[in-house]
Design a protein around this motif. Structure first.
Motif, PDB file in Angstrom:
ATOM      1  N   ALA A   2      64.597 -60.583 -20.475  1.00  0.00           N
ATOM      2  CA  ALA A   2      64.679 -59.215 -19.227  1.00  0.00           C
ATOM      3  C   ALA A   2      63.731 -58.463 -19.456  1.00  0.00           C
ATOM      4  CB  ALA A   2      65.753 -58.208 -19.052  1.00  0.00           C
ATOM      5  N   LYS A   3      62.856 -58.444 -18.463  1.00  0.00           N
ATOM      6  CA  LYS A   3      61.931 -57.557 -18.423  1.00  0.00           C
ATOM      7  C   LYS A   3      62.252 -56.705 -17.656  1.00  0.00           C
ATOM      8  CE  LYS A   3      57.137 -55.798 -16.884  1.00  0.00           C
ATOM      9  NZ  LYS A   3      57.023 -54.986 -17.346  1.00  0.00           N
ATOM     10  N   PHE A   4      61.440 -55.628 -17.634  1.00  0.00           N
ATOM     11  CA  PHE A   4      62.713 -53.648 -16.647  1.00  0.00           C
ATOM     12  C   PHE A   4      61.376 -53.596 -15.984  1.00  0.00           C
ATOM     13  CE2 PHE A   4      65.695 -54.366 -20.499  1.00  0.00           C
ATOM     14  CZ  PHE A   4      66.590 -54.064 -20.162  1.00  0.00           C
ATOM     15  N   GLU A  28      72.358 -58.934  -2.281  1.00  0.00           N
ATOM     16  CA  GLU A  28      71.808 -59.530  -3.980  1.00  0.00           C
ATOM     17  C   GLU A  28      71.123 -58.239  -4.329  1.00  0.00           C
ATOM     18  OE1 GLU A  28      73.629 -63.461  -3.720  1.00  0.00           O
ATOM     19  OE2 GLU A  28      71.292 -63.236  -3.148  1.00  0.00           O
ATOM     20  N   GLN A  29      69.737 -58.148  -3.426  1.00  0.00           N
ATOM     21  CA  GLN A  29      68.850 -57.469  -4.352  1.00  0.00           C
ATOM     22  C   GLN A  29      69.293 -55.831  -4.089  1.00  0.00           C
ATOM     23  OE1 GLN A  29      65.256 -58.593  -4.732  1.00  0.00           O
ATOM     24  NE2 GLN A  29      65.341 -56.503  -6.238  1.00  0.00           N
ATOM     25  N   ALA A  30      70.315 -55.319  -3.745  1.00  0.00           N
ATOM     26  CA  ALA A  30      70.430 -53.664  -3.637  1.00  0.00           C
ATOM     27  C   ALA A  30      71.538 -53.424  -4.942  1.00  0.00           C
ATOM     28  CB  ALA A  30      71.201 -53.070  -2.324  1.00  0.00           C
ATOM     29  N   ILE A  31      71.874 -54.864  -4.821  1.00  0.00           N
ATOM     30  CA  ILE A  31      73.256 -54.914  -6.925  1.00  0.00           C
ATOM     31  C   ILE A  31      71.987 -54.629  -7.780  1.00  0.00           C
ATOM     32  CG2 ILE A  31      74.586 -56.234  -8.016  1.00  0.00           C
ATOM     33  CD1 ILE A  31      75.998 -57.086  -5.003  1.00  0.00           C
ATOM     34  N   MET A  32      70.826 -55.810  -7.493  1.00  0.00           N
ATOM     35  CA  MET A  32      70.407 -56.233  -9.046  1.00  0.00           C
ATOM     36  C   MET A  32      69.311 -55.010  -9.277  1.00  0.00           C
ATOM     37  SD  MET A  32      68.661 -59.901  -8.723  1.00  0.00           S
ATOM     38  CE  MET A  32      67.803 -60.194  -7.089  1.00  0.00           C
ATOM     39  N   ASP A  33      69.067 -54.100  -7.882  1.00  0.00           N
ATOM     40  CA  ASP A  33      68.312 -52.777  -8.010  1.00  0.00           C
ATOM     41  C   ASP A  33      69.296 -50.995  -8.586  1.00  0.00           C
ATOM     42  OD1 ASP A  33      65.895 -53.615  -6.879  1.00  0.00           O
ATOM     43  OD2 ASP A  33      65.836 -52.801  -5.123  1.00  0.00           O
ATOM     44  N   LYS A  34      70.289 -51.666  -8.331  1.00  0.00           N
ATOM     45  CA  LYS A  34      71.742 -50.610  -9.272  1.00  0.00           C
ATOM     46  C   LYS A  34      71.358 -50.934 -10.719  1.00  0.00           C
ATOM     47  CE  LYS A  34      75.142 -50.594  -7.615  1.00  0.00           C
ATOM     48  NZ  LYS A  34      77.053 -50.558  -6.947  1.00  0.00           N
ATOM     49  N   PRO A  35      70.250 -49.540 -11.329  1.00  0.00           N
ATOM     50  CA  PRO A  35      70.365 -49.211 -12.515  1.00  0.00           C
ATOM     51  C   PRO A  35      71.515 -49.248 -13.542  1.00  0.00           C
ATOM     52  CG  PRO A  35      69.547 -47.283 -11.547  1.00  0.00           C
ATOM     53  CD  PRO A  35      69.791 -48.079 -11.041  1.00  0.00           C
ATOM     54  N   PHE A  36      71.670 -49.776 -15.095  1.00  0.00           N
ATOM     55  CA  PHE A  36      72.847 -50.047 -15.646  1.00  0.00           C
ATOM     56  C   PHE A  36      72.011 -49.304 -17.110  1.00  0.00           C
ATOM     57  CE2 PHE A  36      70.613 -53.918 -15.339  1.00  0.00           C
ATOM     58  CZ  PHE A  36      70.473 -54.485 -16.999  1.00  0.00           C
ATOM     59  N   ARG A  76      68.387 -48.789 -17.013  1.00  0.00           N
ATOM     60  CA  ARG A  76      66.909 -49.346 -17.272  1.00  0.00           C
ATOM     61  C   ARG A  76      67.579 -50.324 -15.516  1.00  0.00           C
ATOM     62  NH1 ARG A  76      64.697 -51.664 -22.499  1.00  0.00           N
ATOM     63  NH2 ARG A  76      63.876 -49.996 -22.811  1.00  0.00           N
ATOM     64  N   VAL A  77      66.373 -51.093 -15.062  1.00  0.00           N
ATOM     65  CA  VAL A  77      66.485 -51.682 -13.690  1.00  0.00           C
ATOM     66  C   VAL A  77      65.569 -53.914 -14.160  1.00  0.00           C
ATOM     67  CG1 VAL A  77      66.054 -52.589 -11.368  1.00  0.00           C
ATOM     68  CG2 VAL A  77      66.569 -49.614 -12.054  1.00  0.00           C
ATOM     69  N   ILE A  78      66.333 -54.594 -14.029  1.00  0.00           N
ATOM     70  CA  ILE A  78      66.005 -55.509 -14.096  1.00  0.00           C
ATOM     71  C   ILE A  78      64.623 -55.939 -13.815  1.00  0.00           C
ATOM     72  CG2 ILE A  78      65.999 -58.034 -14.970  1.00  0.00           C
ATOM     73  CD1 ILE A  78      68.607 -57.503 -16.082  1.00  0.00           C
ATOM     74  N   GLU A  79      63.443 -56.542 -13.639  1.00  0.00           N
ATOM     75  CA  GLU A  79      62.375 -56.787 -12.809  1.00  0.00           C
ATOM     76  C   GLU A  79      62.794 -58.203 -12.510  1.00  0.00           C
ATOM     77  OE1 GLU A  79      57.464 -56.655 -13.114  1.00  0.00           O
ATOM     78  OE2 GLU A  79      58.413 -55.382 -13.401  1.00  0.00           O
ATOM     79  N   ILE A 135      75.297 -62.393 -15.084  1.00  0.00           N
ATOM     80  CA  ILE A 135      75.387 -63.110 -14.233  1.00  0.00           C
ATOM     81  C   ILE A 135      77.100 -61.744 -13.437  1.00  0.00           C
ATOM     82  CG2 ILE A 135      77.917 -64.368 -13.119  1.00  0.00           C
ATOM     83  CD1 ILE A 135      76.509 -66.682 -14.850  1.00  0.00           C
ATOM     84  N   GLU A 136      77.351 -61.243 -14.503  1.00  0.00           N
ATOM     85  CA  GLU A 136      78.692 -59.686 -14.197  1.00  0.00           C
ATOM     86  C   GLU A 136      77.763 -59.096 -13.780  1.00  0.00           C
ATOM     87  OE1 GLU A 136      80.808 -58.890 -17.653  1.00  0.00           O
ATOM     88  OE2 GLU A 136      81.539 -60.723 -17.999  1.00  0.00           O
ATOM     89  N   LYS A 137      76.676 -58.751 -13.724  1.00  0.00           N
ATOM     90  CA  LYS A 137      75.846 -57.649 -12.973  1.00  0.00           C
ATOM     91  C   LYS A 137      74.461 -57.934 -12.105  1.00  0.00           C
ATOM     92  CE  LYS A 137      74.594 -55.279 -17.693  1.00  0.00           C
ATOM     93  NZ  LYS A 137      75.863 -54.614 -17.270  1.00  0.00           N
ATOM     94  N   GLY A 138      75.370 -59.298 -11.802  1.00  0.00           N
ATOM     95  CA  GLY A 138      74.576 -59.664 -10.455  1.00  0.00           C
ATOM     96  C   GLY A 138      73.269 -60.585 -10.327  1.00  0.00           C
ATOM     97  N   PHE A 139      72.880 -60.764 -11.128  1.00  0.00           N
ATOM     98  CA  PHE A 139      72.073 -61.878 -11.628  1.00  0.00           C
ATOM     99  C   PHE A 139      71.826 -63.174 -11.142  1.00  0.00           C
ATOM    100  CE2 PHE A 139      71.107 -57.254 -13.118  1.00  0.00           C
ATOM    101  CZ  PHE A 139      69.782 -57.202 -12.155  1.00  0.00           C
ATOM    102  N   GLU A 140      73.379 -63.548 -10.517  1.00  0.00           N
ATOM    103  CA  GLU A 140      73.320 -65.221 -11.273  1.00  0.00           C
ATOM    104  C   GLU A 140      72.281 -66.091 -10.229  1.00  0.00           C
ATOM    105  OE1 GLU A 140      76.812 -68.701  -9.983  1.00  0.00           O
ATOM    106  OE2 GLU A 140      76.962 -65.968  -9.245  1.00  0.00           O
ATOM    107  N   LYS A 141      71.799 -66.313  -8.921  1.00  0.00           N
ATOM    108  CA  LYS A 141      70.693 -66.497  -8.446  1.00  0.00           C
ATOM    109  C   LYS A 141      69.083 -66.524  -9.516  1.00  0.00           C
ATOM    110  CE  LYS A 141      71.246 -66.992  -3.771  1.00  0.00           C
ATOM    111  NZ  LYS A 141      71.036 -66.417  -2.770  1.00  0.00           N
TER     112      LYS A 141
END
Length: 115
Positions: free
Chosen positions: A50-52, A7-15, A31-34, A69-75
């Motif tokens: 969202a803070k980047f 999940e962290q790898a998905i969240m660290d992917k820039p979009f 950007r990557v969401i912090e 949620i689609e980008k993997g930030f559900e948690k």
């Protein structure tokens, strides 16, 4: 809240994020969401601030719940929701001696501890 390595790898992917700069020009930037800072409700649904990573707070943007949620930030979305619900629940009962005593009894303590 535990985030797995996957999940962290998905969240660290820039979009790609589209926003307007100070000049009013539309800019696209990767950007990557912090972290998610807060939530607000609008007519079209829930939006999260969202803070980047590597950006100041004045560069934060509001993003749609479904998009996050689609980008993997559900948690992270669920964590903000829990925090918001806990804050709203804190105001459901007035702080009175009777309510405090009832709460203490409910958690197994002597009600005299309230006085």
């Amino acid at each position: 809240m535990q985030v797995t390595e996957e999940e962290q790898a998905i969240m660290d992917k820039p979009f790609e994020v589209t926003f307007e700069n100070e000049d009013g020009k539309t800019v696209k930037e990767k950007r990557v969401i912090e972290k998610l800072m807060g939530r607000r409700k609008e007519k079209t649904g829930l939006f999260y601030e969202a803070k980047f990573k590597g950006k100041s707070q004045d560069m934060n943007i509001w993003m749609d719940r479904e998009e996050l949620i689609e980008k993997g930030f559900e948690k992270l979305v669920m964590a903000v929701d829990r925090k918001k619900l806990a804050a709203e629940g804190a105001y459901t009962r007035t702080l009175s001696a009777r309510n405090v005593e009832e709460h203490l009894i409910g958690v197994g303590l002597d009600s005299e501890a309230a006085t």
